[in-house]
Design an enzyme around this catalytic site. Sequence first.
Site, PDB file in Angstrom:
ATOM      1  N   HIS A 195       0.845  -1.197   0.000  1.00 30.88           N
ATOM      2  CA  HIS A 195       0.000   0.000   0.000  1.00 30.88           C
ATOM      3  C   HIS A 195       0.886   1.256   0.000  1.00 30.88           C
ATOM      4  CE1 HIS A 195      -3.419   2.605   1.407  1.00 30.88           C
ATOM      5  NE2 HIS A 195      -2.436   3.231   2.014  1.00 30.88           N
ATOM      6  N   GLU A 196       1.913   1.252   0.836  1.00 30.12           N
ATOM      7  CA  GLU A 196       2.796   2.415   0.910  1.00 30.12           C
ATOM      8  C   GLU A 196       3.595   2.576  -0.378  1.00 30.12           C
ATOM      9  OE1 GLU A 196       2.085   4.319   3.114  1.00 30.12           O
ATOM     10  OE2 GLU A 196       1.090   3.001   4.536  1.00 30.12           O
ATOM     11  N   GLU A 222      -6.213   7.161  -1.249  1.00 27.71           N
ATOM     12  CA  GLU A 222      -6.137   5.955  -0.415  1.00 27.71           C
ATOM     13  C   GLU A 222      -6.752   4.759  -1.129  1.00 27.71           C
ATOM     14  OE1 GLU A 222      -4.481   5.511   2.357  1.00 27.71           O
ATOM     15  OE2 GLU A 222      -3.867   7.598   2.263  1.00 27.71           O
TER      16      GLU A 222
END
Lengths: 304, 190
Positions: A146-147, A221
Amino acid sequence: MAYSMRRVVKWSADPGLAVRMLFVMGLLALVYLAFMAVLISSGFDTVTILIIAAIMAGFQYFFSDKIALLSVGARVVDPRQAPDLHAMVERLAALADVPKPKVAIVDTPVPNAFATGRSPRAAVVAVTTGLLDTLEPREVEAVLAHEIAHVRNRDVMVMTIASFFAVVAQLVLRWAYWGSAWGSSRDRRGGGNAFVIIYLASLLVWVISFFLIRALSRYREFAADRGAALITGAPSQLMSALLKISGVMQRIPDRDLREVSELNAFFIIPAIKGSSLMELFSTHPSLERRLERLRELAREMEGL
Amino acid sequence: MKRLLDILLGRSQPPPARSEGLIALSTAVVTMEVQLGFRPGQEAALVFRPVESPYFDRASQELDELLALSAREAGTEYRTQVDRYRYRWVILSDPDFEDLITAVHMLAQTLLEQGFGEQLLAAVFRFTSPEGQPFYWIYQYKRGRFTPFAPRGDQQRDHALELRLANALQRELPIEPELERWYPLWGIPL
């Protein structure tokens, strides 16, 4: 016969999200343009304020990584200190074709992670010890992915640019606040009207851009969640990671939450919890929505 | 322009795998062996990331059929294993190095055609140095380039040797110019 997954899950095909992101960015651009038009036409010293804002934004852009790491007390670790973490990051970076980010660890029981750095080359991915303790390795990997998706999407740069004129508006508001105290003699003849217009315009821009930037942040996000699920090939890993993190988040003492609250925008899950009504104010979408998106993606991948 | 739009829209699509660079190894192996004295191994591996999808299961079924076929036809043995980071390794063994390269290329091509090119991490080829130490050429599919890897014991690498061989084979192999992308792969099972 080709059973191409690409026919089922297209990487770039989350058209709804893309449209909403473009819409929000378009609105932001419109608001900012109108704001500039008002500032310039009212005879305001726009150049000075733009230069000050540019310096501030530049400072933030170039030092955001160091500030972020310093303020949470993250220490950068080398491969010998955290071999598994490095191995996971290396492989994910190779799959996503980004330069390997630095890896940092924050010593706190709050399970969380964030990415920072102005460009993929200067990126740092940080995880907390709480995250490493709470999650299984495969869930940690999903969080790292995700990062890395944030890094690949250059979210720090995008958000810095998106909030540039909001910073300008904030500066003008401050200037107006102080200006009204000691600049009143200058405004006495006919300047009062323009002053009110500038003040109101800045206030309006600041408020509107606040919500738009938050919305953009929430969309980023979703995009990073999607990227993570596709890089790892396993949406379920991220889903269980998100569930676990947010579950633990409920039971963490408040002091820690406050300590990390200013860094919310970077985190995979914000440390402050709000009701769903408050989502407009939030940098992150609610857990339910993120899970729903991931479930949708998972169904697509399953060919259902 | 497209890259800019992708950044704006947060579409973090990794680049498609580039498989064609792998072939260069078939000429470079001669230089490795004759000139530098590095014996090519009899094993090579393709490393990729499985996907939670029946489409992927079908693709890997096709891989298995292909592997069984090449075992029958060309005598290329194979085994699969999953490493601790849940990447799948297909390890091929064949006394003929040329056949190894062809087999690895064919496998990668199959995954690519099935739409799973993004999942390809690397192809790994083992060599043995004149001193009997292992040396690997790792082909990174996202970059379409080779990186050297000379593991020595616990998380140590012989960087001098890696630089030397990268330099020596610069004309023959597409070698990754950015040193920070020379990723290690610890615990290579060949």
